[in-house]
Design a protein around this motif. Structure first.
Motif, short mmCIF file in Angstrom:
data_model
loop_
_atom_site.label_atom_id
_atom_site.label_comp_id
_atom_site.label_asym_id
_atom_site.label_seq_id
_atom_site.Cartn_x
_atom_site.Cartn_y
_atom_site.Cartn_z
N GLU B 190 0.84 -1.21 0.00
CA GLU B 190 0.00 0.00 0.00
C GLU B 190 0.87 1.25 0.00
O GLU B 190 0.51 2.25 -0.63
N TRP B 191 2.01 1.20 0.67
CA TRP B 191 2.92 2.35 0.67
C TRP B 191 3.50 2.57 -0.73
O TRP B 191 3.72 3.70 -1.15
N ILE B 192 3.74 1.47 -1.46
CA ILE B 192 4.24 1.60 -2.83
C ILE B 192 3.14 2.20 -3.71
O ILE B 192 3.37 3.17 -4.44
N GLN B 193 1.94 1.62 -3.61
CA GLN B 193 0.86 1.99 -4.53
C GLN B 193 0.27 3.38 -4.27
O GLN B 193 -0.13 4.06 -5.20
N TYR B 194 0.19 3.78 -2.99
CA TYR B 194 -0.51 5.03 -2.67
C TYR B 194 0.43 6.18 -2.29
O TYR B 194 -0.02 7.31 -2.17
N ALA B 195 1.71 5.89 -2.08
CA ALA B 195 2.64 6.98 -1.73
C ALA B 195 3.88 6.96 -2.62
O ALA B 195 4.18 7.95 -3.28
N GLY B 196 4.58 5.84 -2.65
CA GLY B 196 5.85 5.77 -3.37
C GLY B 196 5.73 6.10 -4.85
O GLY B 196 6.38 7.03 -5.34
N THR B 197 4.88 5.38 -5.54
CA THR B 197 4.75 5.58 -6.99
C THR B 197 4.08 6.91 -7.35
O THR B 197 4.66 7.69 -8.10
N PRO B 198 2.89 7.23 -6.79
CA PRO B 198 2.29 8.53 -7.17
C PRO B 198 3.08 9.74 -6.67
O PRO B 198 3.07 10.78 -7.32
N GLY B 199 3.76 9.61 -5.54
CA GLY B 199 4.49 10.75 -4.99
C GLY B 199 5.95 10.79 -5.39
O GLY B 199 6.68 11.69 -4.99
N ASN B 200 6.38 9.79 -6.15
CA ASN B 200 7.78 9.68 -6.58
C ASN B 200 8.73 9.70 -5.37
O ASN B 200 9.75 10.39 -5.38
N ILE B 201 8.37 8.93 -4.36
CA ILE B 201 9.21 8.83 -3.16
C ILE B 201 9.83 7.42 -3.15
O ILE B 201 9.12 6.44 -3.33
#
Lengths: 226, 296
Positions: B190-201
């Motif tokens: 969920e951290w990848i899908q909702y923060a990492g990828t959309p936020g480029n983090i």
């Protein structure tokens, strides 16, 4: 009305969230944020519903003296006890107005530290015994497919230990591709990657199609049968 | 039936209590004799370590602790190693939990590691704890755009605006790394899908061994590195101990994954032994049954 309003809410929220993903500009980006916060608030209420449901289900089992009713009694007593010490902050060093429910020294902390934590770790530790027993019975080379599964499991198991490297360390560099750690890594990184990615893409396509059916109103199963 | 086949039949249908006894002995003896084995870090584990090491001092790292006591024996060593490495590197640590009991896990590392081993680090200046919020991936989606819409106070009830390390922080888009410890849903995925990828983090982290194969497909584009189970934690500890030799002084305190790998390795060998044994007896009995069928 009982079905129309939920259908309308689902259609509007679903459509806005999809649009907001592709057009992250006002007003859609703000709406997406608001809907996410609505979801978080509703998720909090789900805890109350969950607690009520737990008491109802286990209460029925106790009142009907169903098989294993005693375990239901333990569940309810445990639930109410933890709820009580958590809400009242019994034993909290800073008192009822103290900062945190999990403050060190509070009864809630004691329940967590001396009951929940050891019980959780014990349950996890038991897995090793059941895995060993299940492996002994299940991993039998009954046919070609089972033999392949067995071989792969064997390589992965050995590859996850120091012994795997030790067993094939004598192989020259030119035969490195035959060493167990190398084989274990390739199974995970190549075969597992490919298989899992295929499954994930399949699941994603399934989710897209189901979601569209829900948003459009074709799939209404989530509304129940009434 | 001759004596040999009687023994083979007995072993083939071995009572599970014998298996439990052998596994129990494997764990107990390896624990008593304190068996440890050297660990060779794999590329995925090395990537996590190198990512943390590459961050300049003062970088912002969000540490989601999404696990509970059930997976604590497997995940706590890597959580401890993450926190120690971040503390050594003087990174700003923002703890958060999507699991109700994740908050207790955070409290554990703050008490046992940060306040004990790094007393010079100050709460609110060097590290802080957002605490637990319900909402799973909904929480991640909100804090990607505005943390203060969801968190007005930290885990201790202190106003977010009064915490020095929150000054100038509106959301997690400006963070340098998401370093998670995850035992399932909601977690690393969920951290990848909702923060990492959309936020480029950049996202890196650890998970239970059974969860790891499901997360490998995100590596290396959406996931900087991945650590699966206690073995990966032991490899990470080996890397940390190599760079910071003070951690080699007390294995029981600093290298807990390496210590726990001893019983795990011996238990794996016991399981392999049972698999081999089961297959030998199975093949002997199958051949016997085939011969008997031919005679008939």
């Amino acid at each position: 009305m009982k079905r129309t309003i939920p259908l309308a809410i689902t259609a509007i929220v679903g459509a806005v969230l999809v649009i907001a993903y592709f057009i992250p500009h006002p007003p859609f980006d703000g709406l997406r944020e608001d809907f996410s916060i609505f979801f978080d608030i509703m998720a909090t209420f789900a805890f109350i519903l969950g607690g009520g449901n737990l008491i109802k289900m286990h209460g029925n089992r106790i009142s009907r003296r169903e098989e294993g009713w005693f375990f239901s009694l333990v569940t309810i007593v445990g639930f109410l006890l933890v709820l009580l010490v958590g809400l009242t902050k019994f034993g909290n060093p800073d008192g009822f107005r103290g900062s945190s429910v999990t403050a060190s020294g509070s009864y809630f902390d004691h329940v967590y530290e001396y009951i929940f934590r050891p019980c959780g770790a014990t349950m996890f530790a038991l897995l090793a015994f059941y895995v060993a027993s299940a492996s002994f019975r299940a991993f039998r080379a009954r046919n070609a497919e089972a033999s392949i599964l067995l071989l792969v499991a064997f390589i992965i198991l050995l590859g996850r230990t120091f012994v795997g490297a030790l067993l094939t360390s004598w192989l020259p560099d030119s035969l490195r591709f035959l060493t167990i750690p190398y084989l274990a890594e390739k199974i995970m990184v190549v075969l597992n990657f490919a298989g899992n990615r295929a499954i994930m893409i399949g699941i994603a396509l399934g989710i897209v199609s189901t979601s569209l059916k829900v948003i459009i109103g074709i799939d209404r199963s989530y509304l129940g049968s009434d | 039936m001759n004596r040999f086949h009687q023994i083979v039949e007995f072993v083939n249908d071995l009572d599970k209590r014998w298996v439990f006894l052998v596994v129990g002995l494997a764990v107990v003896t390896s624990t008593i004799f304190r068996l440890t084995f050297p660990e060779i870090p794999t590329p995925m584990v090395r990537s996590v370590y190198e990512k943390v090491e590459s961050l300049p001092e003062g970088s912002r790292v969000i540490l989601p602790f999404d696990y509970d006591p059930a997976s604590e024996p497997e995940l706590q060593p890597m959580a401890n190693a993450f926190v120690r490495l971040c503390a050594e590197r003087n990174l700003k640590m923002y703890f958060i939990a999507l699991w109700p009991l994740g908050q207790n896990m955070v409290a554990g590392v703050i008490d046992d590691i940060l306040q004990t081993e790094y007393p010079h680090l100050e709460y609110g200046r060097d590290y802080m704890d957002f605490g637990y919020k319900s909402g799973n991936e909904g929480v991640v989606a909100v804090i990607l755009t505005d943390i203060k819409k969801l968190y007005t106070t930290d885990a201790h009830g202190t106003a977010i605006d009064s915490i020095p390390m929150m000054a100038g922080v509106r959301n997690i888009r400006g963070f340098d790394l998401i370093l998670t410890v995850s035992a399932g849903y909601p977690g690393l995925k969920e951290w990848i899908q909702y923060a990492g990828t959309p936020g480029n983090i950049p996202v890196a982290g650890g998970c239970t061994a059974v969860q790891a194969p499901l997360l490998y497909p995100y590596y290396p584009d959406q996931l900087v590195g991945l650590m699966g189970g206690i073995k990966a934690a032991a490899e990470f500890e080996a890397l940390v101990a190599e760079a910071y030799p003070k951690f080699q002084e007390d294995k029981d305190r600093f290298l807990t994954a390496l210590v726990r790998m001893g019983p795990q390795t011996v238990t794996h060998l016991a399981i392999i032994f049972f698999i081999v044994l089961g297959n030998i007896t199975f093949q002997i009995l199958r051949r016997k049954r085939q011969q008997e069928a031919l005679k008939r």
